[in-house]
Design an enzyme around this catalytic site. Structure first.
Site: not given
Ligand code: G6P
Length: 611
Positions: A27, A73, A488, A507
């Site tokens: 977390r 965090w 990933k 493009h």
């Protein structure tokens, strides 16, 4: 974002908290801290991971049977020792750990500064703990009342656990927006952001709801609302095995989770595809099925990898059930005043079930009267509780920050839903229905086979580990797979990678192609195979180096491309589940060869409970 753990009971709190923090490190891992109370509090915190904290503490005293811990965090203030949690109030009465964001912290801080409060950190949390203390000292009230009153002044999200030094045998925990679970043991309680730190001690848990406050003493738990209304604690039994949250011999959780996919996909459809393989039953949707069948539109919402699963879902629902679908980033959807009709079905996809933007989007859709469903992995998390109905992905705990098995489990659920709806709406024949069920059932074995090419993927990774850019191309169902493959690689190896619909390459991205640019092309046999062959030729004509994912036995693409990974043949409806596996392995090996921390990539967190 941020993991919190609390303990009160008869054991030593420190090992419970440190081990719990390690389980919650997915977390956030910018800094960590603990506070253990034994009369006086022992408080330690530092920048870095939980292992850095352990080293920092060394042999210093940590005895005590009450404690709290935090892994951070960073939101407000850079990751450093001072901003690490726990935070202590200016006069030392309160110690807090917090997960979430106090949005009105600037106004609250100014008010407190006018009352001579001084702050040592840049965090919103320090404002909250000082607010609690200010109210406590001014009102001459209990710690619990001070916490509740302070929370009525707060705008934002929080999961908190508070210790008051004047009442050292009490933990006060509260939640709004950020998850909190209480584990109920024998005369002991555990508090945590999710159940993983708790499961080795007890499987009896209480999931707190928004505005709940728990006042916990050894052998006693009182649950009430922030407005002091009594609540009856609802104890649930967890179905979580300790082995599921261990590495079980693998070097990393990510690798373990990649290799678990045959089982996790099987677990996700087990019990939902009947034993005779003839029918799909989704119990969680039973009551809403008539409304789902009549839906005029489906809106799929999610973030990150879950949004990619939503893109696969779009192709599936439109193809099989002929229902128009929109796929939205939850963060955009919630803020752009979207048009939502009562006969819309909104499906929120989320591994954690806690993503703040997805939760907010759900609330918006509910207010507009839509039927809101959840496709979530974490049982008892907020999204399943906020939605009208839903289907769990039984992938088991996903600890690696980069999502792997949750993605394939989400796609599995969406595939089952699309097949079921297609059949019920009369857009697929009984024969095709049977074929698709068989195709689903065959997926786990086919993934086992792909996993055998792990060494080959490693060899390719060795060749490309120093590349600075990657392009991933795919069409149809492989377009979201290309996005997911690129994500990933970015997430864990810090190589810039872009996923693109193969035809869109001309493009723009084609300008980037030269002999140094690896291009991963997902070119398995499907309805757009011939077109992809042309796209590969366009890349080769510009000297691009192509790594292709092809169907077993393919010779056309094999002869045209530089490196080839085969996947077994399958119906295109389920092929994304196969094609993504080598891309997960490629990202894993490249990251490892570059010396990156694959399970805890920099700056990321697994559960994003802030906007
Ligand atoms: C974070 C994670 C991703 C995940 C995304 C959405 O960014 O690192 O792996 O896909 O959040 O999370 P959710 O739990 O809602 O699927």
């Amino acid at each position: 974002m941020c993991g919190i753990v609390g303990y009160i009971g008869k054991r030593q709190a420190y090992p419970v908290i440190i081990n719990g923090l390690k389980r919650l490190e997915y977390r956030g891992y910018d800094s960590a801290g603990v506070c253990v109370v034994d009369g006086d509090p022992y408080m330690y915190k530092c920048k870095g991971k939980v292992s850095d904290l352990e080293e920092h503490i060394g042999s210093r005293p940590v005895a005590g049977t009450v404690g709290i811990g935090h892994t951070r965090w960073a939101t407000h203030g850079e990751p450093n020792d001072v901003n690490a949690h726990p935070h202590i109030s200016m006069n030392g009465h309160f110690i807090i750990i917090h997960n979430g964001i106090i949005e009105n912290y600037t106004q609250l801080k100014k008010k407190l500064e006018r009352r001579d409060y001084k702050f040592s950190s840049d965090t919103d949390t320090e404002v909250l703990v000082n607010l609690i203390e200010y109210i406590y000292l001014k009102g001459n009230i209990s710690a619990e009342i001070a916490v509740r009153l302070a929370l009525t002044k707060v705008v934002g999200a929080y999961g908190i656990v508070v210790i008051c030094r004047d009442e050292p045998n009490t933990l006060v925990a509260a939640r709004k927006g950020s998850p909190l679970v209480i584990g109920v043991g024998n005369e002991e309680y555990f508090v945590a952001s999710d159940a993983t730190p708790i499961v080795e001690f007890t499987n009896s848990v209480i999931f707190l709801n928004d505005d709940d406050v728990a006042v916990i003493r050894p052998g006693e738990l009182v649950l009430k609302t922030i407005r002091n209304e009594a609540l009856e604690p609802k104890i649930q039994t967890l179905d979580l095995d300790i082995e599921e949250i261990e590495k079980n011999g693998f070097d990393h959780f990510m690798l373990k989770e990649i290799f678990e996919q045959p089982r996790s996909i099987h677990d996700t459809f087990r019990g939902r595809i009947s034993a005779d393989y003839k029918n799909i039953h989704l119990g969680g949707l039973y009551h809403v099925l008539p409304r789902l069948i009549e839906a005029k539109r489906i809106i799929l919402i999610g973030c990150g990898t879950s949004w990619h699963a939503g893109l696969v879902g779009e192709y599936l629902f439109e193809e099989l059930a002929r229902i128009p679908v929109e796929v939205e980033y939850a963060s955009e959807f919630r803020y752009r005043n979207p048009v939502i009709y009562k006969d819309d079905v909104v499906i929120a996809i989320s591994q954690s079930g806690e993503t703040a933007d997805t939760l907010a989007a759900i609330k918006l859709a509910k207010e507009a009267g839509a039927l809101v469903l959840g496709v979530c992995n974490v049982v008892g998390s907020s999204i399943p509780r906020e939605t009208h109905a839903g289907v769990y992905t039984h992938a088991g705990p996903e600890i690696g920050v980069a999502s792997t098995k949750a993605f394939t489990a989400q796609v599995t659920v969406l595939t089952m839903m699309a097949i079921l709806l297609g059949r019920k709406r009369g857009h697929i024949t009984e024969e095709r229905y049977q074929v698709l069920i068989d195709e689903m059932y065959a997926i786990p074995d086919k993934i086992e086979k792909i996993l055998e090419s792990n060494d080959k993927v490693l060899q390719i990774a060795e060749i490309f580990k120093d590349s600075t850019n990657f392009l991933y191309l795919g069409r149809g169902y492989f377009y979201p797979v290309a996005l997911e493959g690129a994500l990933k690689l970015k997430e864990i190896s810090y190589i810039h990678a872009e996923g693109y619909p193969a035809a869109e390459m001309k493009h723009g991205p084609i300008a980037l192609i030269d002999e140094k640019m690896p291009v991963v092309v997902i070119a398995a046999k499907d309805s757009s195979y011939e077109k992809v062959v042309s796209n590969v030729q366009e890349v080769k004509a510009r000297k691009g180096v192509v790594i292709s994912i092809v169907t077993e036995g393919d010779t056309v693409i094999r002869d045209m491309t530089d490196y080839v990974i085969e996947i077994p043949k399958a119906d295109e409806i389920v092929e994304s589940l196969l094609a993504v596996i080598p891309l997960q392995l490629l990202a894993y090996h490249i990251a490892l060869l570059r010396g990156c921390n694959v399970d805890q990539p920099r700056n990321l967190a697994k559960s994003v409970t802030v906007e």
